[in-house]
Design a protein around this motif. Structure first.
Motif, PDB file in Angstrom:
ATOM      1  N   ARG A 130       0.789  -1.233   0.000  1.00 39.05           N
ATOM      2  CA  ARG A 130       0.000   0.000   0.000  1.00 39.05           C
ATOM      3  C   ARG A 130       0.826   1.290   0.000  1.00 39.05           C
ATOM      4  O   ARG A 130       0.293   2.346  -0.346  1.00 39.05           O
ATOM      5  N   SER A 131       2.094   1.253   0.424  1.00 44.46           N
ATOM      6  CA  SER A 131       2.819   2.523   0.546  1.00 44.46           C
ATOM      7  C   SER A 131       3.034   3.125  -0.841  1.00 44.46           C
ATOM      8  O   SER A 131       3.256   2.414  -1.819  1.00 44.46           O
ATOM      9  N   LYS A 185       6.003   2.018  -2.829  1.00 41.33           N
ATOM     10  CA  LYS A 185       5.854   0.716  -3.476  1.00 41.33           C
ATOM     11  C   LYS A 185       4.906   0.793  -4.660  1.00 41.33           C
ATOM     12  O   LYS A 185       5.148   0.167  -5.696  1.00 41.33           O
ATOM     13  N   ILE A 200      -5.804   5.538  -2.628  1.00 43.71           N
ATOM     14  CA  ILE A 200      -4.465   5.360  -3.167  1.00 43.71           C
ATOM     15  C   ILE A 200      -4.426   5.761  -4.639  1.00 43.71           C
ATOM     16  O   ILE A 200      -3.500   6.430  -5.104  1.00 43.71           O
ATOM     17  N   THR A 204      -5.426   5.794   4.995  1.00 40.92           N
ATOM     18  CA  THR A 204      -4.792   5.961   3.690  1.00 40.92           C
ATOM     19  C   THR A 204      -4.084   7.304   3.586  1.00 40.92           C
ATOM     20  O   THR A 204      -2.952   7.381   3.109  1.00 40.92           O
ATOM     21  N   ASN A 247      -3.340   9.383   6.037  1.00 34.59           N
ATOM     22  CA  ASN A 247      -2.614   9.796   7.224  1.00 34.59           C
ATOM     23  C   ASN A 247      -3.236  11.027   7.877  1.00 34.59           C
ATOM     24  O   ASN A 247      -2.545  12.006   8.174  1.00 34.59           O
TER      25      ASN A 247
END
Lengths: 303, 353
Positions: A256-257, A260, B152, B300, B302
């Motif tokens: 998820r980062s 990545k 994301i 997600t 933050n």
């Protein structure tokens, strides 16, 4: 009061029912897309051992290999084949979807029938409870349960999701079924059965229950979708199924980062896509069934 | 006493058993379920002495019923204990975390509700048309994507992909980077450039007359609110569409048409208006969805809100904090559902109780 002649649903008519279901599916485009996709995922889960080129926890490839001929969807840090993990991941997803639904159905439907049929104090109490927990956030519940059920090991997430999603869906089934029973119990055929001296239990099982079940069908796919999404959410919070078991949710969590995602997009893309595809196919089915069974829309539809 | 007043009164009185029931469920989950000591279940690495200290602070060695009474009392008085991690009163920490969640939820609703009503109205008015199908696919699709993936995706698309297209042009590149900041709301709010008076940072910046910071906060809120808003919009659009289809078949609509009132007015003023009223009830029912969405969105992006707080508490096995968040969420959910019912009753003149 009109006396309806009930269409019998005995085994003899199964073939006719199948034909009708099949033609209904064929007529409705979004429904057929949904059923087709769901079918593929079910096949994936059933025959995972034959379809997947590698095991779900075999270090076959290199570190972060991009998608290529050998590893269709690339590999992970540990060299796991993403494609194989996706195939095996469908098993967990479907188990979670089905167990949640079965649990919710098996409690929500009987409670709804009892509440609607017998009325009185039981009805009021059950309705109050249902109303109270109806809006309970299932993700929160799943979070708590996931912490506690650690005694069950791998099963804990399945159990946590199943219980948490059921807590929200039991009241949903309960409401629908209760409303239906209230209507049905005054119908001519039920009154006729009662006047002929049929016992309460007979009436419930033979006359009320079969007619009520139809109204729950449209809810089932959404129940499954929510189970899958809750599992994914749990995984994203780091409380989901842990390796080596293959789970789409975990694979997304692991990738998820943003760093990545930019460097190794296949790690999040494919498991994420699978979660989407499964939920989407179920929602398509649910939406089509909803149109068919939703009393508001279908009465004017005349289908 | 009018029937409406009575209904509102009954609903508020019913709030008491509702909250009691839900707090009891939380108690059952956290204290009664297998595992003698919840703190130990959460964190097996604690030493015996630590476990004992924790047990004492939570009153775990008392009989279960006494614990239950204490738990109920603490819950309604919001005396939630002290966090393991920070040694700060949990109530205080939750108040701090409440502001960002409130901002996110508000903007999510502000984006989602109008968008949902618009889409549902258009879809219902053009039933089985291509607009209807497109909107339907959107509503089903957005519901099927886990909201953190939407988040994301938005981050990747707006913070990296779009700016990268303008690599050569520094003005546009950095302008876009500023418009769609990949850094978190936390960095934008905790700069110390404005006092946190109300804890809702947007209001704080306005009170401090730092409108540049208000704007900065808004850019940070844009993407998370959009992610949450789209989820809400999908759910609402679906409901509005069903209602629209129902209302467009009603006699008053046929009558309005036969009087020569323009089709647009009939559809969007008459039918849509009536289709929107039940949505208020729906929003309160879908509040759970909003909360779950907020938890995941905050993680997600933050954002230091309640969801993020819960996530951290979970990660660091901070049992009292987890318990506190649960209790607060449960009480919020109950109150919102009552407010929704009451609003619905006020707005729909047909409902008499």
């Amino acid at each position: 009061m009109d006396l309806k002649i009930q269409e019998s649903t005995s085994l003899v008519d199964l073939k006719r029912i199948f034909q009708r279901v099949f033609s209904f599916i064929r007529e409705n485009k979004s429904l057929s897309v949904g059923v087709f996709t769901l079918g593929i995922i079910i096949i994936m889960a059933l025959f995972a051992d034959w379809i997947a080129p590698y095991g779900y926890a075999d270090r076959v490839g290199g570190r972060y290999d991009p998608p290529n001929q050998d590893y269709l969807f690339g590999t992970t840090l540990l060299g796991y084949d993403v494609f194989s993990r996706i195939i095996y991941g469908s098993q967990v997803a479907l188990i979670i979807a089905f167990s949640s639904t079965i649990l919710a159905l098996s409690l929500g439907v009987p409670l709804g029938i009892i509440s609607g049929y017998f009325g009185g104090k039981i009805d009021r109490l059950l309705t109050l409870i249902a109303d109270s927990i109806y809006s309970f956030p299932s993700l929160l519940l799943a979070i708590t349960l996931a912490i506690y059920l650690s005694v069950f090991g791998i099963l804990k997430v399945v159990a946590a999701v199943a219980v948490a999603v059921s807590v929200v869906y039991i009241p949903t089934y309960f409401r629908v079924v209760r409303g239906q029973v209230l209507q049905i119990k005054e119908e001519g055929y039920v009154r006729a059965a009662r006047s002929m001296g049929a016992g309460r239990l007979t009436i419930l099982i033979r006359y009320v229950a079969p007619n009520v079940l139809a109204s729950t069908i449209a809810i089932i796919p959404f129940n499954m979708t929510d189970a899958i999404l809750t599992n994914a959410g749990l995984a994203f919070l780091g409380l989901g199924i842990t390796p080596p078991t293959a789970d789409w949710g975990y694979d997304v969590y692991d990738a998820r980062s943003l760093v990545k995602v930019r460097a190794y997009p296949w790690l999040i893309l494919f498991p994420g896509l699978m979660i989407f595809l499964l939920s989407f196919s179920l929602s398509l089915i649910g939406d089509a069934l909803n149109d068919k069974f939703n009393p508001i829309i279908s009465q004017k539809n005349g289908k | 006493m009018g029937s409406l007043t009575r209904f509102v009164a009954t609903r508020i009185v019913l709030l008491v058993p509702m909250i009691w029931l839900l707090v009891t469920i939380v108690f059952f989950l956290l204290r009664v379920l297998p595992g003698a000591n919840p703190a130990l279940v959460m964190n097996p690495k604690l030493t015996a002495a630590q476990v004992e200290a924790i047990s004492e602070s939570l009153g775990l060695e008392q009989p279960l019923f006494d614990q239950y009474l204490d738990f109920l009392w603490d819950s309604i008085t919001f005396d939630l204990g002290v966090s393991y991690r920070t040694n700060i009163e949990i109530t205080e920490e939750l108040l701090l975390a409440f502001g960002p969640t409130l901002m996110l939820a508000t903007f999510g609703i502000l984006i989602g509700v109008p968008l949902g009503i618009f889409m549902g109205g258009v879809a219902g008015a053009n039933r089985e048309g291509y607009k209807d199908h497109a909107i339907r696919l959107f509503t089903i699709g957005i519901y099927s994507i886990p909201i953190f993936l939407v988040g994301i995706f938005l981050q990747m698309f707006f913070s990296f992909f779009i700016p990268d297209l303008f690599r050569g042009n520094d003005t546009i590149y950095y302008g876009l980077k500023e418009l769609f900041p990949p850094v978190s709301l936390m960095d934008a709010g905790n700069t110390g450039e404005f006092p946190h008076v109300t804890k809702v940072w947007l209001i704080d910046t306005i009170l401090a007359l730092r409108f540049d910071l208000t704007l900065d906060l808004l850019t940070h809120l844009m993407m998370p609110s959009l992610a949450l808003g789209m989820l809400i919009a999908g759910v609402i659009a679906r409901q509005v569409r069903t209602n629209m289809i129902f209302h467009l078949e009603q006699d008053y609509v046929h009558f309005a048409r036969s009087r020569g009132i323009p089709e647009k007015t009939v559809k969007y003023r008459y039918a849509l208006k009536n289709s929107v009223v039940p949505v208020i009830g729906l929003i309160s029912l879908q509040f759970a969805l909003l909360l779950a969405g907020a938890i995941l969105t905050e993680t997600t992006f933050n954002i230091p809100g309640l969801g993020r707080y819960l996530f951290q508490a979970l990660q660091e096995k901070d049992f009292p904090a987890v318990q506190g968040v649960m209790v607060v969420f449960v009480i919020i959910v109950s109150i919102v559902s009552v407010v929704g019912d009451v609003l619905y009753a006020l707005l729909d003149p047909r409902i008499t109780y």
